[in-house]
Structures are given as structure tokens and as C-alpha cells.
Design an enzyme around this catalytic site. Structure first.
Site, PDB file in Angstrom:
ATOM      1  N   GLY A 106       0.844  -1.203   0.000  1.00 49.02           N
ATOM      2  CA  GLY A 106       0.000   0.000   0.000  1.00 49.02           C
ATOM      3  C   GLY A 106       0.866   1.234   0.000  1.00 49.02           C
ATOM      4  N   GLY A 163      -0.963   7.825   1.032  1.00 50.84           N
ATOM      5  CA  GLY A 163      -1.194   7.837   2.469  1.00 50.84           C
ATOM      6  C   GLY A 163       0.062   7.532   3.280  1.00 50.84           C
ATOM      7  N   GLY A 168       1.624   4.791   3.778  1.00 50.51           N
ATOM      8  CA  GLY A 168       2.601   3.925   3.105  1.00 50.51           C
ATOM      9  C   GLY A 168       3.574   4.715   2.255  1.00 50.51           C
ATOM     10  N   SER A 188      -3.645  -0.601  14.530  1.00 55.33           N
ATOM     11  CA  SER A 188      -4.361   0.610  14.923  1.00 55.33           C
ATOM     12  C   SER A 188      -4.639   0.518  16.412  1.00 55.33           C
ATOM     13  CB  SER A 188      -5.690   0.715  14.180  1.00 55.33           C
ATOM     14  OG  SER A 188      -6.480   1.739  14.768  1.00 55.33           O
ATOM     15  N   TYR A 234     -13.226  -3.882  11.387  1.00 57.86           N
ATOM     16  CA  TYR A 234     -11.906  -3.244  11.358  1.00 57.86           C
ATOM     17  C   TYR A 234     -11.166  -3.468  12.669  1.00 57.86           C
ATOM     18  CZ  TYR A 234      -8.339   0.431  10.850  1.00 57.86           C
ATOM     19  OH  TYR A 234      -7.146   1.125  10.779  1.00 57.86           O
TER      20      TYR A 234
END
Ligand code: NAP
Length: 245
Positions: free
Chosen positions: A12, A16, A18, A145, A168
């Protein structure tokens, strides 16, 4: 085979957090390879990275296409014969952050979220582990996260308690379990594995109201990717702070 000091793979990596991680690792002396699922986006990211003075390449990696794991492995095997850093950064959310949906989250959302945020990470890491073991200082960063913290979710007064998006959050809690289990297996090797919480960052995933700017978002991943030999393994961090599981 290329004569390279340190090589990092960031999934990724086209936008963003990444892309910011790729930029900073590159500026810190790594040769960076970004994993992308859309070649056009990959080219645009490469232009940006190269303009920032980073030595970078792109490889096809799509978390929903397991065959691309082998594409990545073959790339590093043939060019470098090793991998120093793997940043498992690609991730997604298909729910509202405040969804409170454990009782009714649709099965397809649960499956897609676990496929991208957990199963694909486990698969890719298992595939690349032999190459990471060939590095003198292999580092795996699982971009998790704080919303994966069961300790914080079960405390009513925690600032994250209202953010209950089940698929998530559960996928990141399970990713943290992977960190702990893999780190245990890797004791006694040169490979360290840790979970990172980047902060709540203004990206497509984080949304426009996030307090953290993209420029600050890669600190945790970069720190964990560049840990010294006496650094931690099997931990969960935001910047220099340890987070509760
Ligand atoms: N932003 C935050 O506040 C925050 C907070 C905590 C944790 N995180 C974690 O940080 C990581 C990066 O998030 P971000 O905020 O930078 O998100 P983002 O801007 O939405 O970027 C997500 C990246 O993941 C890639 N990706 C998504 N699904 C993929 C798949 N199936 N196969 C391959 N690549 C895929 C995207 O590629 P495409 O461009 O092709 O879609 C994109 O490059 C995620 O793991 C996220 O859970 C973010």
C-alpha cells in the site's frame, strides 16, 4: 545481484501513510520497493519518490490476489537475495468508525476486512520470511491501529471506546495477535516484529477530521523498521510509547 545495503518493501505504498513511510525510509538510506495493485498509481508514486531523491521501484502486490505474494518474493529473491524490512501497511475499512455493529455487521464486510487486514498480511509475511531471515537485521512492521486494543475498548472512559467498528477493530486485534505469536517464534533470530499505531491521520482512510498530518504519520513505522539489535520485538507502539493490547 544488486549490491545494496538495505532494502525495504512497503505494501500500500502508493499513497497515504505507506507512501510517507517509503519516502522517509528512502531518505534514510533504504532502497524502497512499494507494493501497489494499480500500476498507474504506482508510476505516479514513483515519480513523487524519485523527485524526493529516493531510490525506488514498484512491484505488483494485491492483498486480494494471493498469487502476487510470489511475484513479490521472486522480485526480492532474484534482485537482492534478501529483504531487510517488510512494512505490512496496506489496509482498509468499510464501516463507519462509530458503527457499533458487532450485532449486525454483514458477513461480506467482515470477510473482506479480515482478508485484507489479516489473512493477506499473514500469507505475505510467511512467504517473505525466508528472505527476511537472510538479512542481518530483518524488521517486520505490522501497521495496526489503536482501535485494535481490547484493553482500551473495554475501558468505558477510554477515548477510543466510542469507535466501535467491529470488523476493522477485530481485524487489527487479530493482527496484533499475529505480531505476538510470530515474535515469539522468531526469538533468537535477527528478525524483529512489532505492531505500529501511526496515529489518527488525514488520509482517505483516516478522513479529513483526523488531527495528524501525513508528514508526521510515518514516525512509528520508520522507528520500528530501523530498530537497533537491542530494540523490542513483539510490542505494540505509537511513536515511543507502548500501547496496551
Ligand atoms: N489513517 C489513519 O488514521 C490510520 C490510523 C490507524 C491505522 N491506520 C492504518 O494505516 C495503514 C495505512 O492507512 P492509510 O490511512 O494510509 O490508508 P489509505 O490512504 O486509504 O491507503 C491505503 C493503502 O492500502 C492499499 N490497499 C488497500 N487495500 C488493498 C489491497 N486489497 N491490496 C493492496 N493494497 C491495498 C491502498 O491501495 P489503493 O490506492 O490501490 O487503494 C493504499 O495504498 C492501514 O493499515 C490503516 O489501517 C491508519
Amino acid at each position: 545481484m544488486a549490491d545494496v545495503k538495505k532494502v525495504a518493501f512497503i505494501t500500500g505504498g502508493n499513497r497515504g501513510i505507506g507512501l510517507q513511510t517509503a519516502r522517509e525510509l528512502g531518505q534514510g538510506g533504504f532502497e524502497v520497493i512499494i507494493g501497489v495493485r494499480d500500476p498507474k498509481k504506482g508510476e505516479a508514486a514513483l515519480t513523487e519518490l524519485r523527485a524526493a531523491g529516493v531510490k525506488a521501484e514498484v512491484v505488483l502486490y494485491d492483498a486480494s490476489r494471493p498469487e502476487t505474494d510470489q511475484t513479490v518474493k521472486s522480485y526480492f529473491e532474484s534482485r537482492y537475495g534478501k529483504l531487510d524490512v517488510l512494512v505490512n501497511n496496506a489496509g482498509m475499512i468499510r464501516e463507519e468508525l462509530l458503527a457499533k455493529n458487532a450485532s449486525n455487521v454483514p458477513g461480506d464486510i467482515l470477510r473482506e476486512t479480515f482478508e485484507t487486514n489479516l489473512f493477506a498480511v499473514v500469507r505475505l509475511t510467511q512467504t517473505l520470511l525466508p528472505l527476511l531471515k537472510k538479512s542481518p537485521a530483518g524488521r517486520i512492521v505490522n501497521v495496526s491501529s489503536i482501535l485494535g486494543s481490547l484493553g482500551l475498548h473495554s475501558a468505558d472512559d477510554s477515548p477510543i471506546a466510542p469507535a466501535k467498528a467491529f470488523a476493522y477493530n477485530a481485524s487489527k486485534a487479530a493482527l496484533n495477535a499475529f505480531t505476538v505469536h510470530l515474535a515469539d517464534e522468531l526469538k533468537g533470530t535477527h528478525v524483529k516484529v512489532n505492531s505500529a499505531h501511526p496515529g489518527w491521520v488525514k488520509t482517505e482512510l483516516g478522513g479529513p477530521h483526523a488531527p495528524m498530518e501525513l508528514a508526521d504519520s510515518a514516525r512509528t513505522s520508520v522507528r520500528l523498521a530501523t530498530l537497533a539489535a537491542d530494540g523490542p520485538s513483539g510490542g505494540f507502539f505509537h511513536e515511543n510509547d507502548r500501547l496496551p493490547w
